[in-house]
Design a protein around this motif. Sequence first.
Motif, short mmCIF file in Angstrom:
data_model
loop_
_atom_site.label_atom_id
_atom_site.label_comp_id
_atom_site.label_asym_id
_atom_site.label_seq_id
_atom_site.Cartn_x
_atom_site.Cartn_y
_atom_site.Cartn_z
N GLU A 64 0.84 -1.20 0.00
CA GLU A 64 0.00 0.00 0.00
C GLU A 64 0.87 1.25 0.00
O GLU A 64 0.63 2.20 -0.75
N MET A 65 1.93 1.24 0.81
CA MET A 65 2.83 2.39 0.86
C MET A 65 3.47 2.63 -0.53
O MET A 65 3.59 3.77 -0.98
N LEU A 66 3.82 1.55 -1.23
CA LEU A 66 4.45 1.69 -2.55
C LEU A 66 3.45 2.26 -3.56
O LEU A 66 3.83 3.07 -4.42
N VAL A 67 2.19 1.85 -3.45
CA VAL A 67 1.15 2.39 -4.34
C VAL A 67 0.97 3.89 -4.08
O VAL A 67 0.93 4.70 -5.00
N ILE A 68 0.87 4.25 -2.80
CA ILE A 68 0.68 5.66 -2.43
C ILE A 68 1.86 6.49 -2.93
O ILE A 68 1.71 7.59 -3.44
N ARG A 69 3.03 5.91 -2.79
CA ARG A 69 4.25 6.60 -3.20
C ARG A 69 4.43 6.60 -4.73
O ARG A 69 5.33 7.23 -5.26
N ASN A 70 3.58 5.83 -5.41
CA ASN A 70 3.68 5.66 -6.86
C ASN A 70 5.08 5.17 -7.24
O ASN A 70 5.67 5.60 -8.22
N ALA A 71 5.57 4.23 -6.42
CA ALA A 71 6.94 3.73 -6.62
C ALA A 71 6.95 2.62 -7.67
O ALA A 71 5.93 2.01 -7.94
N GLY A 72 8.12 2.41 -8.23
CA GLY A 72 8.25 1.35 -9.24
C GLY A 72 8.36 -0.03 -8.63
O GLY A 72 8.18 -1.04 -9.30
N GLU A 73 8.65 -0.09 -7.33
CA GLU A 73 8.88 -1.40 -6.71
C GLU A 73 7.57 -2.17 -6.55
O GLU A 73 6.58 -1.64 -6.07
N LYS A 74 7.60 -3.42 -6.99
CA LYS A 74 6.40 -4.27 -6.93
C LYS A 74 6.63 -5.53 -6.09
O LYS A 74 5.68 -6.27 -5.83
N ALA A 75 7.89 -5.78 -5.71
CA ALA A 75 8.19 -7.06 -5.04
C ALA A 75 8.72 -6.83 -3.63
O ALA A 75 9.42 -5.85 -3.37
N VAL A 76 8.38 -7.75 -2.73
CA VAL A 76 8.86 -7.72 -1.35
C VAL A 76 9.44 -9.11 -1.03
O VAL A 76 8.78 -10.13 -1.29
N VAL A 77 10.66 -9.13 -0.52
CA VAL A 77 11.30 -10.40 -0.15
C VAL A 77 11.77 -10.30 1.29
O VAL A 77 12.45 -9.34 1.66
N HIS A 78 11.41 -11.29 2.12
CA HIS A 78 11.93 -11.37 3.49
C HIS A 78 12.69 -12.68 3.65
O HIS A 78 12.21 -13.74 3.24
N THR A 79 13.90 -12.60 4.22
CA THR A 79 14.70 -13.81 4.41
C THR A 79 15.65 -13.64 5.59
O THR A 79 15.84 -12.53 6.09
N HIS A 80 16.22 -14.76 6.04
CA HIS A 80 17.10 -14.76 7.21
C HIS A 80 18.55 -14.90 6.76
O HIS A 80 19.05 -16.03 6.62
N VAL A 81 19.20 -13.80 6.50
CA VAL A 81 20.58 -13.82 5.99
C VAL A 81 21.55 -13.97 7.16
O VAL A 81 21.68 -13.06 7.98
N ASN A 82 22.22 -15.12 7.22
CA ASN A 82 23.05 -15.44 8.39
C ASN A 82 24.04 -14.33 8.75
O ASN A 82 24.12 -13.90 9.91
N GLU A 83 24.81 -13.90 7.76
CA GLU A 83 25.89 -12.94 8.05
C GLU A 83 25.35 -11.59 8.52
O GLU A 83 25.95 -10.94 9.37
#
Length: 273
Positions: free
Chosen positions: A131-150
């Motif tokens: 929703e924030m990306l739509v309001i911001r009219n941003a180009g980003e369409k993807a969200v990735v969450h992961t557990h990066v060890n380092e």
Amino acid sequence: MDKSFLQSSYLDKVIKEMALVAGYLWAKGWAERNAGNISVNVTGHVETGQAELVSFPEKKLEKAYPSLAGAFILLSGIGTRMRDLAGDPVGNTCMIRITDDGEGFQNLDDGTVRDKLQPTSELPTHLAIHEMLVIRNAGEKAVVHTHVNELIALTHIKKFTDEKAINDLLWAMHPETVVFVPHGIGFVPYCLPGSEKIACATLKALEDHNVILWEKHGCLAIGDDVQDAFDQIDILAKSAQIYFLCKSAGFEPQGMNKKDLDEIRKNYLKDIF
Ligand SMILES: [Zn+2]
């Protein structure tokens, strides 16, 4: 039920990309058990009318997302292992449509085809970000969450539980990090995973950053597409790996100095700085 409206070359491409990146997350050791989740806003790429939608029941959301009214979001399913998503993306993702008032959603996988696969338990965080990306009219369409060890390991070191300190370290470890993650990471101090507090802090941090590091938990990135979000995390992980490689070998890494960093920014980031 005919679900041909969920098939298009664009959606095929997005689903394949989700599978590819899910496989990377697992192979890198960043997705133990069912850790991690991915979502993509595919609004505008689903050809459907009211006739097809009417049969899908509406479920109320705890919070309304009016700017996402009518949006289509493709997400990893609840409890989905990234390694399973990599091997069977259609069976481990689900498509939802936000209702016209933004107060609920229809799970377009409710029914026979995918046996009622529900969206990730992190749905509220993903929706708030989209929703924030739509309001911001941003180009980003993807969200990735992961557990990066380092990156998680870095947040266990007291002196790096500070946004400036951790970014200065990550930038100093590799020129690519300066160029491709010019705004650095947004650092969110430890909060209960899945809580409202972590969601609010994440939204705030996303105002200035594309990658957020949750202390002692993992990271979340937004990108134009799934690979773009992954690339930013991957670059940051490389910087952290270089730091720990030097430390494991018994050395304090020199890091690039201010002159080196300024030169990179001047040559490659003229438009930003
Ligand atoms: Zn997590």
